[in-house]
Design a protein around this motif. Structure first.
Motif, short mmCIF file in Angstrom:
data_model
loop_
_atom_site.label_atom_id
_atom_site.label_comp_id
_atom_site.label_asym_id
_atom_site.label_seq_id
_atom_site.Cartn_x
_atom_site.Cartn_y
_atom_site.Cartn_z
N VAL A 79 3.48 26.98 68.07
CA VAL A 79 3.14 27.48 69.49
C VAL A 79 2.20 28.42 69.38
O VAL A 79 1.29 27.96 70.42
CB VAL A 79 4.60 28.29 69.81
N VAL A 83 -0.91 27.53 72.25
CA VAL A 83 -1.35 28.31 73.39
C VAL A 83 -2.86 28.71 73.38
O VAL A 83 -3.33 28.71 74.41
CB VAL A 83 -0.53 29.74 73.53
N LEU A 86 -4.97 26.11 74.88
CA LEU A 86 -4.91 25.87 76.27
C LEU A 86 -6.05 26.71 76.86
O LEU A 86 -6.44 26.26 77.97
CB LEU A 86 -3.79 26.53 76.90
N GLN A 94 -6.93 20.45 75.46
CA GLN A 94 -5.98 21.18 76.54
C GLN A 94 -4.73 20.12 76.75
O GLN A 94 -3.63 20.56 76.92
CB GLN A 94 -6.83 21.61 77.70
N ALA A 98 -0.95 21.06 76.13
CA ALA A 98 0.07 21.10 76.99
C ALA A 98 1.23 20.33 77.03
O ALA A 98 2.33 20.60 77.00
CB ALA A 98 -0.66 20.99 78.43
N LEU A 101 3.51 21.38 74.14
CA LEU A 101 4.45 22.39 74.64
C LEU A 101 5.33 21.65 75.53
O LEU A 101 6.48 22.26 75.69
CB LEU A 101 3.63 23.46 75.36
N ILE A 114 8.04 29.85 73.69
CA ILE A 114 6.86 29.44 74.50
C ILE A 114 6.50 30.34 75.33
O ILE A 114 5.36 30.75 75.45
CB ILE A 114 7.00 27.96 74.95
N ALA A 119 2.39 31.37 76.94
CA ALA A 119 2.06 30.22 77.31
C ALA A 119 1.70 29.97 78.89
O ALA A 119 0.92 29.21 79.37
CB ALA A 119 2.67 28.91 76.79
N LEU A 123 -1.39 27.89 81.10
CA LEU A 123 -0.75 26.72 81.65
C LEU A 123 -1.08 26.64 83.19
O LEU A 123 -1.27 25.72 84.10
CB LEU A 123 0.74 26.30 81.49
#
Length: 191
Positions: A79, A83, A86, A94, A98, A101, A114, A119, A123
């Motif tokens: 995780v 992140v 991202l 990316q 995403a 996740l 998350i 995150a 996001l």
């Protein structure tokens, strides 16, 4: 080759694992049995964006259908580097970070992990991307995270997702419109 010190070899090895995993559940099982999760998670930390993108893509595919794989990938520490990706400037990386996740958040016990990893703000930032695939995966991940609890929904709303998702309802891309509508439904607690 995943453990090679050559970035090109790492990239191609991760891409090959994605291609194999996309082929069948039997291939996914063989990848898991070979112990690929830890090296793939390690590649997410590469300083080469192409390596990160290939590793994220492989993990995206490996997390799509198996709760056991999602558990193992969470346990391998995926995780935080997902992140971090991202926040990169590489749309392919990316998109698949995403997507991974999104898949990981399919299991309710992972949603808080998350959110705690930070995150949500990146996001939400990806909802501004000019890449429809990035926007769609970010909206999907936000929906999946928001489905967890009121606290998760509140975190997504506090990060400014609502107006961005509302704006994406007017996208020229029907897939982006659908993902935005789905995320808005999740944020309203309807999913």
């Amino acid at each position: 080759m995943l453990r090679s010190d050559q970035p090109v070899s790492q990239q191609y090895a991760a891409a090959a694992l994605h291609n194999l995993a996309a082929g069948s559940l039997q291939h996914k099982d063989a990848i898991v049995a070979a112990g690929a999760f830890a090296p793939l998670v390690g590649l997410l930390r590469s300083d080469k964006s192409a390596v990160q993108g290939s590793a994220a893509k492989a993990l995206f595919c490996l997390t799509a259908t198996s709760q056991q794989n999602r558990e193992a990938i969470i346990a391998a520490g995926a995780v935080p580097p997902l992140v971090a990706i991202l926040r990169s400037d590489q749309p392919m990386a990316q998109q698949y970070a995403a997507g991974a996740l999104y898949n990981l958040a399919a299991d309710s016990q992972h949603r808080d992990t998350i959110v705690a990893a930070g995150a949500v703000p990146p996001l939400v930032a990806l909802l501004r991307s000019d890449q429809p695939s990035v926007v769609g995966r970010a909206a999907g991940a936000l929906c999946s995270v928001a489905a967890g609890s009121q606290q998760s929904r509140d975190a997504v709303v506090a990060a400014g997702a609502m107006p961005l998702l509302d704006g994406r309802l007017r996208s020229s891309d029907p897939a982006v419109q659908a993902k935005a509508a789905g995320a808005l439904r999740c944020l309203n607690g309807r999913i």
